[in-house]
Motif scaffolding. Structure first.
Motif, PDB file in Angstrom:
ATOM      1  N   SER A  20       0.843  -1.196   0.000  1.00 46.98           N
ATOM      2  CA  SER A  20       0.000   0.000   0.000  1.00 46.98           C
ATOM      3  C   SER A  20       0.879   1.247   0.000  1.00 46.98           C
ATOM      4  CB  SER A  20      -0.900   0.010   1.241  1.00 46.98           C
ATOM      5  OG  SER A  20      -0.099   0.236   2.407  1.00 46.98           O
ATOM      6  N   ASP A  21       0.288   2.353  -0.393  1.00 50.67           N
ATOM      7  CA  ASP A  21       1.012   3.626  -0.374  1.00 50.67           C
ATOM      8  C   ASP A  21       1.537   3.934   1.027  1.00 50.67           C
ATOM      9  OD1 ASP A  21       0.295   3.810  -3.027  1.00 50.67           O
ATOM     10  OD2 ASP A  21      -1.022   5.548  -2.775  1.00 50.67           O
ATOM     11  N   GLU A  22       0.729   3.627   2.029  1.00 52.84           N
ATOM     12  CA  GLU A  22       1.124   3.903   3.419  1.00 52.84           C
ATOM     13  C   GLU A  22       2.315   3.040   3.845  1.00 52.84           C
ATOM     14  OE1 GLU A  22      -2.098   3.079   2.474  1.00 52.84           O
ATOM     15  OE2 GLU A  22      -2.760   5.174   2.400  1.00 52.84           O
ATOM     16  N   THR A  31       4.760   6.677  -4.086  1.00 50.77           N
ATOM     17  CA  THR A  31       4.123   6.131  -5.284  1.00 50.77           C
ATOM     18  C   THR A  31       3.609   7.276  -6.143  1.00 50.77           C
ATOM     19  OG1 THR A  31       1.985   5.909  -4.168  1.00 50.77           O
ATOM     20  CG2 THR A  31       3.435   3.988  -4.166  1.00 50.77           C
ATOM     21  N   ARG A  54       1.458   2.334 -12.020  1.00 45.97           N
ATOM     22  CA  ARG A  54       1.940   2.726 -10.694  1.00 45.97           C
ATOM     23  C   ARG A  54       3.465   2.626 -10.662  1.00 45.97           C
ATOM     24  NH1 ARG A  54       1.702  -0.380  -5.117  1.00 45.97           N
ATOM     25  NH2 ARG A  54       1.510   1.355  -3.663  1.00 45.97           N
TER      26      ARG A  54
END
Length: 165
Positions: A20-22, A31, A54
Motif C-alpha cells: 500500500s502507499d502507506e 508512489t 503505478r
C-alpha cells in the motif's frame, strides 16, 4: 566492440511490490501514477511506463563501492515488473529520444570521462568510444538534468546472436 545494457535486478525490490502507499511511505518510498508515456523511466525494465501505471520512487545506491564516487539518487521502478534483458549491442527504446549523460568508470570506480549523447545513434557511438578505452571498466548512464541513475553498460563477451533468454 559489443556492449551490454544491464537493468537493475527486480528481486532486490520484490519486498516493495504491491504494498500500500502507506506501507511504502513508512519505508521512504513514494508512489506516483505515470501521467505521460515519456516520463518515469523504469530502471528495472529499462522501459517507459504506460500512462496510469503505478511507479515507485525510491532512493537507490547505484554505485555502492568504497570510492569518493559512491553515489545514490532517486529512481523510478514499475511496481511488480521483472528485470529487462537486452541482447548485446541493443539499446533499450527508452533511450531513443532522451539526452543522456554517460560516465566512464575505471576498475577503481573513478570517473575518468563523461559525455552527453542524444538519440540511439549518438549514444551508440558514445558507448563504443568510451568502452574502447582499455582503462574503462563500465559505464553509468544518468539523466543530465536531474542526475538520476538510468542504467549500467559493460562490454559484452558475446558476439553471436543469443539463443533464448
Amino acid at each position: 566492440m559489443t556492449f551490454q545494457f544491464t537493468a537493475l535486478d527486480h528481486q532486490q525490490f520484490n519486498h516493495l511490490y504491491g504494498l500500500s502507499d502507506e506501507a511504502l511511505a513508512r519505508q521512504g518510498v513514494i508512489t506516483e501514477i505515470a501521467k505521460t508515456p515519456n516520463g518515469y523511466p523504469c530502471r528495472v525494465s529499462l522501459a517507459l511506463p504506460e500512462p496510469g501505471e503505478r511507479m515507485l520512487l525510491l532512493n537507490y545506491t547505484h554505485l555502492d563501492v568504497d570510492s569518493p564516487y559512491r553515489s545514490s539518487h532517486a529512481i523510478y521502478i514499475r511496481d511488480g515488473h521483472p528485470s529487462g534483458y537486452f541482447a548485446p549491442a541493443h539499446i533499450p527504446d527508452m533511450f531513443s529520444l532522451k539526452r543522456v549523460a554517460v560516465r566512464a568508470l575505471s576498475a577503481r570506480h573513478h570517473i575518468q570521462a563523461a559525455e552527453l549523447a542524444q538519440g540511439q545513434q549518438e549514444l551508440r557511438l558514445c558507448i563504443e568510444r568510451l568502452l574502447d578505452n582499455p582503462t574503462t571498466s563500465y559505464l553509468h548512464l544518468h539523466s543530465p538534468t536531474h542526475g538520476c541513475f538510468l542504467a549500467k553498460v559493460t562490454r559484452s563477451c558475446q558476439t553471436d546472436e543469443l539463443s533464448g533468454g
